[in-house]
Design a protein around this motif. Structure first.
Motif, mmCIF file in Angstrom:
data_model
loop_
_atom_site.group_PDB
_atom_site.id
_atom_site.type_symbol
_atom_site.label_atom_id
_atom_site.label_comp_id
_atom_site.label_asym_id
_atom_site.label_seq_id
_atom_site.Cartn_x
_atom_site.Cartn_y
_atom_site.Cartn_z
ATOM 1 N N SER A 85 111.058 -37.480 45.179
ATOM 2 C CA SER A 85 110.610 -38.019 43.894
ATOM 3 C C SER A 85 109.166 -38.528 43.951
ATOM 4 O O SER A 85 108.737 -39.094 44.961
ATOM 5 C CB SER A 85 111.528 -39.181 43.505
ATOM 6 O OG SER A 85 110.974 -39.940 42.470
ATOM 7 N N ASP A 87 108.281 -41.051 42.748
ATOM 8 C CA ASP A 87 108.434 -42.498 42.864
ATOM 9 C C ASP A 87 108.863 -42.927 44.266
ATOM 10 O O ASP A 87 109.183 -44.095 44.480
ATOM 11 C CB ASP A 87 109.455 -42.998 41.828
ATOM 12 C CG ASP A 87 108.998 -42.670 40.416
ATOM 13 O OD1 ASP A 87 107.804 -42.857 40.117
ATOM 14 O OD2 ASP A 87 109.833 -42.205 39.624
ATOM 15 N N ARG A 100 103.946 -37.148 39.362
ATOM 16 C CA ARG A 100 104.764 -37.160 38.151
ATOM 17 C C ARG A 100 104.219 -36.145 37.145
ATOM 18 O O ARG A 100 104.979 -35.460 36.457
ATOM 19 C CB ARG A 100 104.790 -38.563 37.551
ATOM 20 C CG ARG A 100 105.871 -38.728 36.499
ATOM 21 C CD ARG A 100 106.054 -40.170 36.034
ATOM 22 N NE ARG A 100 106.473 -41.019 37.141
ATOM 23 C CZ ARG A 100 105.819 -42.131 37.496
ATOM 24 N NH1 ARG A 100 104.737 -42.512 36.874
ATOM 25 N NH2 ARG A 100 106.274 -42.861 38.496
ATOM 26 N N THR A 115 103.139 -40.636 31.521
ATOM 27 C CA THR A 115 102.442 -40.111 32.696
ATOM 28 C C THR A 115 100.960 -39.963 32.411
ATOM 29 O O THR A 115 100.122 -40.300 33.257
ATOM 30 C CB THR A 115 103.047 -38.754 33.115
ATOM 31 O OG1 THR A 115 104.453 -38.914 33.329
ATOM 32 C CG2 THR A 115 102.395 -38.219 34.369
#
Length: 154
Positions: A85, A87, A100, A115
């Motif tokens: 991810s 993140d 992202r 984003t």
């Protein structure tokens, strides 16, 4: 060209794509801009390209840009983390926004508003435009490599 060994070996991607010479001649200036003249710093460019290669399941692309990514300052751990991810723990806010954006483009074909706002805090307009075109370029190349069955060099 692959510079290991003597004489230099033509990379399989180029040996495959040159089979359509007109397309190859027209594609190369764009590909060269994305890879060598992008407003994105090389490290961030390679993060985006590697993420695209991973999302597109392009073993050839991911393999080739792992080498280039390391030359651009990415560590083995960062390259491994690109598989997860945006993140994932360890990315800065700017890096997470960049990844992202790649995921947004891959999944939705546009960068979502949230984003975009994060990207705009860290990257200027030219850099964001180059990011969008890098994702498009390497998605296209990944589709070609996957479809044509281009193999990783020995």
């Amino acid at each position: 060209l692959l510079t290991r060994g003597n004489p230099p070996q033509v990379l399989n991607v180029f040996a495959t794509l040159i089979r359509h010479q007109d397309l190859y001649r027209r594609w190369m200036p764009f590909a060269n801009h994305v890879l060598f003249k992008s407003a994105l710093p090389p490290r961030e460019r390679e993060m985006a390209i590697l993420r695209v290669g991973w999302l597109c399941r392009s073993g050839y692309e991911f393999h080739q840009h792992t080498r280039i990514g390391k030359q651009s300052g990415l560590s083995d751990a960062e390259i491994e983390r690109l598989k997860y991810s945006p993140d994932a723990t360890g990315w800065t806010e700017a890096e997470s926004a960049l990844l992202r954006a790649v995921d947004d483009l891959h999944g939705d074909q546009f960068i979502g508003e949230e984003t975009w706002q994060l990207l705009a805090k860290h990257y200027d307009t030219r850099q964001i435009i180059d990011l969008v075109f890098a994702v498009g370029q390497y998605t296209l190349v990944s589709m070609a490599l996957n479809s044509f069955g281009v193999q990783i060099e020995e």
